[in-house]
Write a protein that holds these residues in place. Structure first.
Motif, short mmCIF file in Angstrom:
data_model
loop_
_atom_site.label_atom_id
_atom_site.label_comp_id
_atom_site.label_asym_id
_atom_site.label_seq_id
_atom_site.Cartn_x
_atom_site.Cartn_y
_atom_site.Cartn_z
N MET A 59 0.83 -1.20 0.00
CA MET A 59 0.00 0.00 0.00
C MET A 59 0.87 1.25 0.00
O MET A 59 0.56 2.22 -0.70
CB MET A 59 -0.84 -0.02 1.26
N VAL A 67 1.79 1.88 -3.42
CA VAL A 67 0.70 2.51 -4.18
C VAL A 67 0.66 4.00 -3.89
O VAL A 67 0.52 4.83 -4.81
CB VAL A 67 -0.65 1.85 -3.83
N PHE A 68 0.82 4.37 -2.62
CA PHE A 68 0.80 5.80 -2.27
C PHE A 68 1.93 6.54 -2.99
O PHE A 68 1.73 7.65 -3.50
CB PHE A 68 0.96 5.99 -0.76
N LEU A 88 3.21 5.74 -5.84
CA LEU A 88 2.90 5.83 -7.27
C LEU A 88 1.92 6.96 -7.56
O LEU A 88 1.93 7.51 -8.65
CB LEU A 88 2.31 4.51 -7.75
N VAL A 89 1.02 7.27 -6.60
CA VAL A 89 0.10 8.38 -6.85
C VAL A 89 0.58 9.66 -6.20
O VAL A 89 -0.21 10.53 -5.86
CB VAL A 89 -1.34 8.06 -6.39
N LEU A 90 1.89 9.77 -6.00
CA LEU A 90 2.55 11.03 -5.62
C LEU A 90 2.36 11.43 -4.17
O LEU A 90 2.74 12.53 -3.80
CB LEU A 90 2.09 12.20 -6.52
N ALA A 91 1.76 10.57 -3.35
CA ALA A 91 1.56 10.94 -1.94
C ALA A 91 2.75 10.42 -1.13
O ALA A 91 2.62 9.48 -0.35
CB ALA A 91 0.25 10.40 -1.41
N PHE A 134 4.55 11.64 1.36
CA PHE A 134 4.54 11.77 2.82
C PHE A 134 3.67 10.67 3.44
O PHE A 134 4.07 10.03 4.42
CB PHE A 134 4.01 13.15 3.22
N LEU A 135 2.51 10.42 2.82
CA LEU A 135 1.63 9.37 3.34
C LEU A 135 2.30 8.01 3.24
O LEU A 135 2.12 7.14 4.10
CB LEU A 135 0.31 9.38 2.59
N VAL A 187 4.60 7.81 6.19
CA VAL A 187 3.81 7.62 7.40
C VAL A 187 3.29 6.19 7.48
O VAL A 187 3.31 5.54 8.53
CB VAL A 187 2.65 8.63 7.44
N GLN A 188 2.85 5.68 6.33
CA GLN A 188 2.32 4.32 6.26
C GLN A 188 3.39 3.32 6.71
O GLN A 188 3.13 2.43 7.52
CB GLN A 188 1.90 4.04 4.82
N ILE A 230 4.25 4.01 10.67
CA ILE A 230 3.23 3.74 11.68
C ILE A 230 2.61 2.37 11.49
O ILE A 230 2.53 1.58 12.43
CB ILE A 230 2.16 4.84 11.67
N TYR A 231 2.20 2.05 10.25
CA TYR A 231 1.60 0.73 10.04
C TYR A 231 2.67 -0.34 10.02
O TYR A 231 2.63 -1.30 10.79
CB TYR A 231 0.81 0.71 8.73
N LEU A 263 1.03 20.95 3.16
CA LEU A 263 0.29 19.95 3.94
C LEU A 263 0.36 20.28 5.44
O LEU A 263 -0.66 20.30 6.13
CB LEU A 263 0.89 18.57 3.67
#
Lengths: 102, 163
Positions: free
Chosen positions: B40, B43-44, B46-49, B51-52, B55-56, B59-60, B127
């Protein structure tokens, strides 16, 4: 080229898997993992919507950060509840945890 | 190119998700969950996110899976780590397929015509700025939620007390 509906389909698949896990599993820990799966599916959706649809690309990502925060809090609390439960009942099988049924 | 990478990452996430809900071994389930969460993060990315994605992973991939493995270790029983499913698993499968059908139909019928942006519009700065101005109140509430969950966890898991 990635389209928005690719992300949404991935999120639907993972959410459905999480639903199945919550309904079919017996162990409370596995149910917790399935819930994590569902929360993550929602995150994909949020980020997809933020990147593709929002001109600022901010709001969805902030919401995803909040979801991650809540998920972390939830896992911590669930660990504590499971430990207490295990100390009292020596099981994490949700079928045997029926003392709050009445 | 990015679509191929997305299919790889999404496929890995799906395989991990199937593993989480089908494997008989609790520890394998935790590792499958880790696979899903890291895919995941891909995937984040790949869609340019970006920072997420970080974080993923932090934290996860780090904290949540670690806590889950702690939970597995601390609640060992004799039949550990084998587990069985509910007899209602078939019903669960039907419900899951129904949920997937409704969601997929909704997503596919109303497909917004929004192409993937070439580059990210937001910066990490914007952000953070939004987080502390427009979203300041939810942010504070989130920190309060974390604090309360922390204290609650300590009180619940504390040894002794009324049994």
């Amino acid at each position: 080229m990635i389209e928005l509906y690719h992300l949404q389909l991935l999120s639907a698949i993972l959410f459905a898997l999480g639903v199945y896990g919550v309904l079919a599993r017996k162990s409370a820990i596995l149910i917790l993992m399935s819930i994590e799966l569902m929360l993550n599916a929602v995150n994909i959706n949020m980020i997809g919507a933020a990147i593709f649809l929002d001109p600022n690309q901010i709001a969805g990502q902030v919401l995803a950060i909040f979801i991650i925060t809540v998920a972390a809090a939830e896992v911590g609390l669930a660990l504590a509840i499971l430990l207490r439960l295990f100390r009292n009942r020596v099981t994490v099988n949700v079928d045997e945890i029926d003392i709050m049924k009445w | 190119m990015s679509l191929a990478l997305f299919i790889v990452a999404g496929g890995l996430a799906t395989v991990g998700g199937i593993g989480v809900v089908t494997t008989r071994n609790v520890v394998y389930a935790a590792l499958f969950l880790l696979l899903t969460l890291l895919a995941m993060a891909g995937v984040f990315l790949l869609v340019l996110a970006e920072f997420l994605a970080l974080v993923q992973i932090l934290i996860y991939g780090g904290a949540v899976v670690m806590v889950l493995i702690f939970a597995i270790m601390l609640t060992r029983t004799r039949e550990f780590p084998r587990i069985s499913d509910n007899p209602q698993w078939l019903l669960g499968a039907v419900a899951a397929v129904a949920v997937f059908g409704v969601l997929a139909a909704g997503f596919l019928i109303d497909r917004p015509d929004a192409p993937m942006p070439e580059r990210a519009v937001f910066t990490l700065g914007s952000l953070g700025n939004a987080l502390f101005t427009q979203w300041a109140l939810p942010f504070e509430i989130a920190s309060l939620v974390l604090l309360v969950a922390l204290i609650g966890a300590i009180i619940i898991a504390r040894p002794g007390g009324r049994e």
